[in-house]
Enzyme design. Structure first.
Site, PDB file in Angstrom:
ATOM      1  N   TRP A 141       0.829  -1.205   0.000  1.00 34.57           N
ATOM      2  CA  TRP A 141       0.000   0.000   0.000  1.00 34.57           C
ATOM      3  C   TRP A 141       0.865   1.257   0.000  1.00 34.57           C
ATOM      4  CZ3 TRP A 141      -2.172   1.907   5.318  1.00 34.57           C
ATOM      5  CH2 TRP A 141      -1.169   1.829   6.296  1.00 34.57           C
ATOM      6  N   ASP A 142       2.161   1.084  -0.261  1.00 36.46           N
ATOM      7  CA  ASP A 142       3.090   2.201  -0.111  1.00 36.46           C
ATOM      8  C   ASP A 142       2.798   3.372  -1.045  1.00 36.46           C
ATOM      9  OD1 ASP A 142       4.351  -0.331   0.873  1.00 36.46           O
ATOM     10  OD2 ASP A 142       5.843   1.083   1.592  1.00 36.46           O
ATOM     11  N   GLU A 148      -0.495  -4.694  12.058  1.00 43.67           N
ATOM     12  CA  GLU A 148       0.161  -5.938  11.646  1.00 43.67           C
ATOM     13  C   GLU A 148       0.586  -6.836  12.809  1.00 43.67           C
ATOM     14  OE1 GLU A 148       3.349  -4.986   8.935  1.00 43.67           O
ATOM     15  OE2 GLU A 148       1.977  -4.854   7.248  1.00 43.67           O
ATOM     16  N   LYS A 208       2.783  -2.395  16.235  1.00 39.63           N
ATOM     17  CA  LYS A 208       4.017  -2.290  15.455  1.00 39.63           C
ATOM     18  C   LYS A 208       4.179  -0.882  14.904  1.00 39.63           C
ATOM     19  CE  LYS A 208       6.141  -4.137  11.215  1.00 39.63           C
ATOM     20  NZ  LYS A 208       5.962  -5.086  10.080  1.00 39.63           N
ATOM     21  N   GLN A 209       3.051  -0.308  14.468  1.00 39.30           N
ATOM     22  CA  GLN A 209       3.102   0.998  13.813  1.00 39.30           C
ATOM     23  C   GLN A 209       1.741   1.671  13.961  1.00 39.30           C
ATOM     24  OE1 GLN A 209       3.600   0.466   9.521  1.00 39.30           O
ATOM     25  NE2 GLN A 209       2.639  -1.523   9.673  1.00 39.30           N
TER      26      GLN A 209
END
Length: 805
Positions: A353-354, A492, A612-613
């Site tokens: 999805w970057d 994630e 994680k983020q």
């Protein structure tokens, strides 16, 4: 070092792979890592060349199971050029290697302005003969099929001969990522080598299953000197062997020019014929360098960003790597945004999805590239519809990881290097990639005014993604709200509930809110389409008009969970245990990959309130405060400034930043909210790759989304820039560490709209043209600027966070 150069002094084997990635040169069609030319791949060095979109699929045995993975292919190595010294009697010393004979005065200089990599060093052999070497390389930006390497050898205190081998090496594998070592890494087959007198060797091959034909041709010449020369094609290598006389004051200059073609190219009949023809007609190194530098000068004029100081140097390096991966040549290719650029093999070169972090910058500088990247998604829309149908859903379910044909490429098993165990991988449940694609379609069209794309391909993608969300949502009679179950959010770490038999989570807030946004935009678009186009679209995708009332209902009644006065990452998040963060920080040097640490201890991150983020906070990254509040109001929730502040604070304390995107998102969210601490996260985002903060991952490929995101952080985050309602909306953020910046935009037919901030003044200049004036909207005023005019706006020194309307 100047603001346009990056230098690496000394030879450090431990840092070699990091430097190779950061010194990669490319042109959007292909890229070559910054490896030293005399060494083949091994534990220290990893020379590699990747062509955009060249993938191959092979089968491997993992944990006793047969799995298939598709990889971006490491192509034959064109860079090889080794040398050794010969005495007057013809005796030769060993081939030079920095690993066996330590060079002195070793330096690499990456010139961003001209996109060249220069290496200089001195070498003293066992007979005390000193040779100085200068090498300059480029991957041509004007002609995307060419690359070149010029090497100048200078004898300082001896006379004799230098023996040189220039090689095309087909004995290559995908070996950049250590944790993939158990997988099948052989992708190149049917290697053939040959020669075309008097000075060209060639090599051709095919990928083993995708059957892409590849060809390279290399022309090597000694400039202005006579030299003995022999072409030596072998089974998997093509070698050009030369012996050149050398003496003090009589340097030897060797130029190697390489052409690359594949069967994916257009306007040619055969890759090998095309490569041979192109290399034979290419100019010498000076001419190639001039045309290459001129192409980059044009590119910098369109895309450069000016920020003084160390932050500006890093931003320009980031932009350099974005442009090397996604250049104007990308507009002619069928490729997506590789998460690790064309710089390494991590994530197998897949498209995630970057683009969500990349397109906002490209939209306003290289919109033709943005459109090409969206076309990559459109061509794979039928596959996404098949994927949705396979799980019994309507619409389009785009894959979390994409490659050549749009099928789901996410691995089924992944290796935890900390424990050595192969574990099931459930990240394919990140359905929110569809929302990212829809968001990119909308933002591209708002920035460019490309109604032709919006009303055709864009509308079809947007509507099919909305259709999927509407069908995936299930009405819960107990709450009279719709729920999306069994998904995984951007975090994630969490892919299931503790002890659950099946993976997936319920009502991930980011997933549900963005799904509601997609449904709302799709309904708006269908209402705005000309009647004939709407009927044509509905007929083409067989969309029954009876579906639309359900879309409206779902867009207003999707569940957003809350707990303790903050937005819950997902339903049940509050039931998880708190992690003893201080204890883990004390026990480990880094806890960025907390999931691996806990699994190696026999525990699971699914048990804890640990991310994680950024997950929930991604909403603040994508949407302005006003738009986010409007979205929540439509869903029947009140999101005031205090709830959002508490939510930000809550997750700031519970995030390990195991992704380079995390600090970027946190920095922009805090900056937009005018909160203290923004600069700390922004600084970490800037340094993520150059300092390799993830502990060795940058050598496997730069993090393209994070790099592009830092550019967007200045362009959109610090300016508050939005493109909507046929206007540029600006709401500048006071951030003392980045109080000065400048860039130019390509907006709605205007080339070079100049935006500059100096202290408390914001200047906007519109280049002279026949285009219509631009309306610029700030929180306290609106101005209209005509072509050929500039406007300077005095900004208040500080003011409270903007209130949503």
């Amino acid at each position: 070092m100047s603001e346009w150069t990056w230098e690496y002094e000394g030879y450090d084997p431990a840092a070699e792979r990091l430097r190779e990635a950061l010194c990669t040169l490319g042109n959007g069609y292909f890229a070559t890592r910054g490896a030293v030319p005399e060494c083949r791949a091994g534990l220290t060095h990893y020379p590699a060349t990747y062509a955009a979109g060249v993938y191959n699929r092979v089968e491997s045995t993992v944990a006793g199971r047969q799995v298939v993975n598709e990889d971006l292919v490491n192509l034959p190595n064109w860079l090889l050029l080794r040398f050794r010294l010969r005495s007057a009697d013809g005796s030769a010393g060993p081939w030079f290697s920095p690993d066996t004979r330590q060079p002195t005065d070793h330096r690499h200089t990456l010139d961003l302005r001209r996109a060249t990599l220069t290496r200089t060093f001195r070498f003293r052999d066992e007979k005390a003969r000193v040779l100085s070497v200068e090498q300059v390389r480029l991957v041509h930006m004007a002609d995307p099929h060419l690359a070149a390497l010029r090497t100048v050898f200078t004898a300082e205190n001896w006379s004799g001969e230098i023996e040189i081998e220039s090689c095309l090496d087909g004995e290559v594998i995908n070996g950049n990522v250590h944790r993939y070592r158990a997988l099948n890494s052989h992708h190149v087959t049917r290697v053939r080598a040959g020669a075309q007198e008097p000075r060209t060797v060639w090599l051709s091959c095919r990928t083993s299953t995708s059957d892409i034909a590849l060809a390279m041709a290399a022309r090597t010449v000694v400039v202005g000197r006579s030299a003995s020369s022999e072409l030596r094609p072998a089974r998997h290598r093509a070698v050009h062997h030369m012996v050149v006389p050398i003496a003090p004051g009589l340097p030897a200059t060797v130029e190697k020019t390489v052409a690359l073609h594949t069967s994916r190219d257009t306007a040619f009949s055969n890759p090998l014929e095309a490569a041979l023809d192109r290399v034979s007609t290419a100019g010498g190194f000076p001419a190639l360098l001039n045309s290459h530098a001129a192409a980059w000068e044009r590119l910098w004029r369109r895309a450069d960003i000016q920020v003084p100081g160390p932050a500006g140097r890093i931003l320009r390096l980031h932009l350099f790597h974005v442009l090397q991966t996604l250049s104007p040549h990308t507009a002619d290719l069928d490729v997506g945004v590789p998460a690790r650029g064309l710089h390494g093999e991590a994530y197998r070169g897949h498209v995630f999805w970057d683009e969500l972090f990349v397109l906002p910058y490209l939209n306003l500088h290289l919109p033709e590239v943005s459109r090409a990247l969206l076309n990559y998604r459109y061509r794979r829309l039928p596959r996404a519809c098949r994927a949705a149908a396979a799980i019994g859903r309507a619409g389009a379910m785009y894959p979390w990881q994409s490659g050549s044909d749009g099928r789901e490429e996410t691995q089924q098993w992944h290796l935890n290097p900390s424990s050595g165990r192969w574990l099931p991988d459930h990240s394919r449940l990140q359905y929110h990639v569809g929302s990212a694609i829809a968001y990119n379609v909308w933002q591209y069209c708002e920035a460019t005014g490309d109604t032709e794309f919006l009303h055709t391909k864009g509308a079809e993608m947007l509507v099919q993604i909305a259709r999927f969300w509407a069908d995936l949502a299930v009405l819960d009679p107990a709450t009279c709200r719709y729920r999306i179950r069994g998904a995984v959010g951007p975090d994630e770490y969490h892919d299931s509930y503790p002890g659950a038999a099946l993976p997936g989570l319920d009502d991930n807030a980011y997933t549900n809110v963005t799904a509601a946004w997609v449904l709302t935009r799709a309904l708006d678009l269908l209402r705005r389409l000309p009647a004939w186009r709407r009927e044509e679209l509905l007929d083409r995708i067989r969309l029954n008009g009876d579906e639309l009332p359900r879309w409206e209902d779902v867009s207003r009644r999707l569940t957003v969970p809350f707990h303790q006065g903050v937005i819950s990452q997902f339903e049940g998040y509050d039931d998880l245990a708190e992690l003893d963060w201080d204890a883990y920080r004390a026990r480990y040097d880094s806890i960025r990959r907390l999931d691996r640490i806990l699994e190696a201890e026999g525990d699971s991150v699914n048990r804890y309130k640990a991310s994680k983020q950024a997950d929930v906070l991604m909403l603040g990254y994508l949407f302005s405060p006003a738009e986010l509040r409007s979205l929540f109001r439509r869903l029947g929730y009140d999101l005031d400034d205090e709830v959002w502040r508490r939510t930000v604070d809550y997750y700031l304390q519970r995030t390990s930043h195991g992704s380079t995107l995390s600090e970027l998102v946190h920095g922009l969210v805090l900056a937009k909210a005018r909160r203290a601490g923004a600069w700390r996260y922004i600084q970490e985002a800037l340094e993520a790759d150059i300092a390799d903060i993830q502990g060795g991952t940058t050598g496997e490929g730069i993090h393209l989304g994070a790099m592009a995101g830092t550019l967007d952080l200045v362009q959109r985050g610090l300016t508050g820039l939005e493109t909507r309602e046929d206007a540029l909306w600006l709401d500048p953020v006071p951030l003392p560490a980045l109080s000065e910046y400048g860039f130019s935009l390509r907006y709605r037919g205007h080339w070079g709209v100049a935006v500059q901030r100096r202290s408390d003044r914001l200047q906007i200049g519109i280049p002279d043209s026949e285009e219509t004036p631009i309306r610029v909207v700030l929180p306290d005023r609106a101005v209209t600027i005509a072509p050929g005019e500039a406007c300077t706006l005095v900004l208040p020194e500080s003011r409270p966070a903007p209130q949503a309307q």
